[in-house]
Design a protein around this motif. Structure first.
Motif: not given
Length: 605
Positions: A247, A351, A357, A387, A389, A398, A401
């Motif tokens: 990612g 994205h 992902a 993904v 974050e 994480w 997705v």
């Protein structure tokens, strides 16, 4: 997750067999280079080591002098002319600070050149572009040659820069390593709007001021250009091959999430430098990772430059990738992304729709990727379906997705692709071998049969257009553009003119031994023709008016001239390109004289 697709398995098996001797020799070489279980710098003489840490802070000197803590080399392509590389200015200090947090040290091992193809496009400086890849590879090797490092971080984004860094890194493949991206700039004006202004300018319907305003509104801030050219294809490749974190490709520059991902990359390299869990970069880049990269290019309609670069990168790891491997995989890999110039969206929209992902998750579910590879994130590609974050405390976390695309106009699942096959094709015929990207070519333009108009210079196409000579069906043969002629420059300057003529209803195609790269668009363009005209290839015998047949579906590129007549023709001599005093072209004569064919990577390494 489905079983591995039989064609992917077959291509991989053939690649492993073809590469058996060269891959074994490569692995033996990096194993020998790794030596014992401690840092190489422990073997340096006192004078060598003192030179190596003389410029360091007192704590780092002590660590390098006395300890066995990892020391990371930073190889940077920073300059502040490339928007994509501008954010790297602060990375060395950031990486040193992060390394300290993990009980390691870090030093800038060296810098590599980084030219911008967007600046040199259509200029004599573009003749140096492709060969800069090999200069970057050699500069990377120089940076890592000091035996001071236990791992490396590679800072690069664009065009020839990432391939050059990886080729150089593979020369030191016994070291763990990570590629550390910096992210795309925010979206500017829509790419289609910019394209319309370019075409209007080519017609004389827009002023230079209007064109410059549109370009400046598109390329407007630090970060990578947002269309899906070679730079962003590089990022896709580094992620799907497991060389950068999941990612991380398209996270915006200078944001807390971007810095958190950089921190995680440093942490991963420190962990992989531990003798107990050592993971050399040369072990990550194996035949399975290379095949995953080819699949990713097909699934995204990626840059045609990687028909050169990925071949060269694979060779650096002892892997004998060929254009036939690309061609064998193309029919079974669906096109899942539409990103400009293959659609309206840019990489930020890609994205936001689920990005890498989602793409990897879909390809894994379809059995089109090797799941059992080694990566920067650990064993297996499944980690790349998560993904990144920041959680409520600002820490990297994480999440899986989503199984549905956030924008089906940009990104789709494997069950509903934009087209059932990949966007790259191999063409063969009596003009040689060539490649073509068809993901944006209209269905009614996949077969073109028209008379040739021969040019030995891309500027001559524009001049003929200005004289009103191109308002008809034709195949533009632009030759003497290959690596041995003038370094194989990209020919983007042709795109607005040829696209405009196609929009007028003419049946147009391009055949060239030069490049078009990731910005190849709607006009059928058979590129990388090999053997090139300067090496005596058939292109040198084409004459104005000869009929040429370009058949994307059948994979054929044919000069419809009797073979006996063709054999009697004297090949044209061509020119020596657009050399201008002061371009530095003379410094690259060694590369030009020794360049390999396009299907071997078109470099000297």
């Amino acid at each position: 997750m489905s079983p591995l697709h039989p064609v992917v398995a077959e291509v991989t098996a053939r690649l492993i067999e073809r590469s058996r001797e060269t891959r074994a020799a490569y692995l033996a070489r990096i194993e020998a280079a790794a030596g014992g279980d401690g840092p190489h710098r422990a073997q340096l003489s006192c004078g060598n080591l003192a030179h190596g840490f003389a410029g360091c802070s007192a704590p780092d000197k002590a660590a390098l002098r006395e300890g066995r803590a990892p020391n990371l080399g930073i190889v940077t392509a920073y300059n502040d002319m490339l928007s994509a590389h501008r954010p790297y200015e602060r990375y060395p200090a950031l990486i040193r600070e992060l390394a300290h947090q993990f009980g390691a040290t870090a030093q800038v091992a060296g810098g590599v050149p980084a030219m911008c193809d967007g600046v040199t496009q259509g200029r004599a400086g573009m003749e140096l572009s492709l060969f800069s890849r090999d200069v970057i590879a050699m500069a990377t090797a120089v940076a890592l040659s000091h035996d001071m490092f236990d791992g490396a971080l590679y800072l690069g984004i664009c065009d020839k820069i990432v391939p050059g860094l990886l080729i150089g890194a593979l020369g030191f493949g016994h070291l763990p390593g990570a590629f550390v991206p910096s992210g795309p700039m925010p979206s500017g004006i829509p790419n289609e709007q910019k394209s319309k202004v370019r075409q209007a300018y080519a017609e004389g319907k827009a002023t230079r001021e209007e064109l410059l305003e549109a370009e400046a509104a598109s390329y407007h801030s630090p970060g990578t250009c947002t269309f899906y050219g070679t730079a962003n294809s590089n990022q896709m490749l580094m992620e799907i091959m497991g060389l950068q974190l999941p990612g991380s490709s398209f996270v915006a520059p200078d944001t807390p999430l971007r810095d958190a991902l950089t921190r995680a990359a440093v942490q991963a390299v420190v962990a992989h430098a531990d003798p107990a869990s050592r993971l050399p970069l040369g072990h990550i880049v194996d035949e399975r990772a290379i095949v995953n990269g080819v699949v990713g290019l097909h699934a995204t309609g990626g840059s045609t430059n990687h028909l050169l670069h990925l071949v060269a990168m694979a060779r650096a790891a002892g892997i004998q990738l060929s254009w036939d491997d690309f061609d064998a995989l193309s029919p079974v890999v669906p096109l899942l992304a539409r990103v400009y110039p293959n659609g309206y969206a840019d990489v930020n929209q890609f994205h936001e729709a689920g990005g890498m992902a989602f793409l990897i998750d879909q390809l894994l579910d379809a059995g089109l990727l090797h799941a059992d590879v080694r990566t920067l994130a650990g064993k297996g590609l499944a980690a790349y379906t998560f993904v990144p974050e920041l959680d409520g405390d600002g820490r990297l976390a994480w999440r899986p997705v989503a199984k549905e695309s956030g924008n089906r106009g940009v990104l789709r699942g494997a069950g509903e692709p934009f087209r059932p096959d990949g966007g790259l094709r191999l063409l063969k015929g009596n003009l040689g071998r060539a490649v073509i990207k068809i993901s944006a070519v209209p269905e009614d333009r996949l077969l073109i049969e028209a008379p040739a108009i021969v040019f030995d210079d891309q500027d001559a196409v524009g001049a003929a257009f200005a004289r009103g000579e191109l308002n008809r069906d034709f195949v533009a043969v632009v030759r003497f553009q290959g690596p041995q002629a003038i370094g194989m420059p990209e020919l983007h300057k042709l795109t607005p003119t040829l696209a405009l003529l196609q929009d007028r209803g003419h049946r147009i195609a391009l055949v060239t031994d030069g490049r078009m790269s990731g910005a190849s668009g709607r006009v059928p363009a058979a590129i990388h023709v090999t053997p090139e005209a300067a090496a005596g290839g058939p292109l040198a015998r084409v004459r104005d008016g000869d009929m040429i047949r370009l058949d994307c579906t059948g994979g054929r590129l044919e000069l419809l001239v009797d073979a006996a007549e063709l054999a009697t023709r004297e090949p044209a001599a061509g020119s020596q390109g657009s050399h201008q005093a002061g371009t530095g072209r003379e410094l690259f004569e060694m590369f030009r004289r020794n360049a390999m064919n396009a299907d071997l990577g078109a470099g000297v390494l």
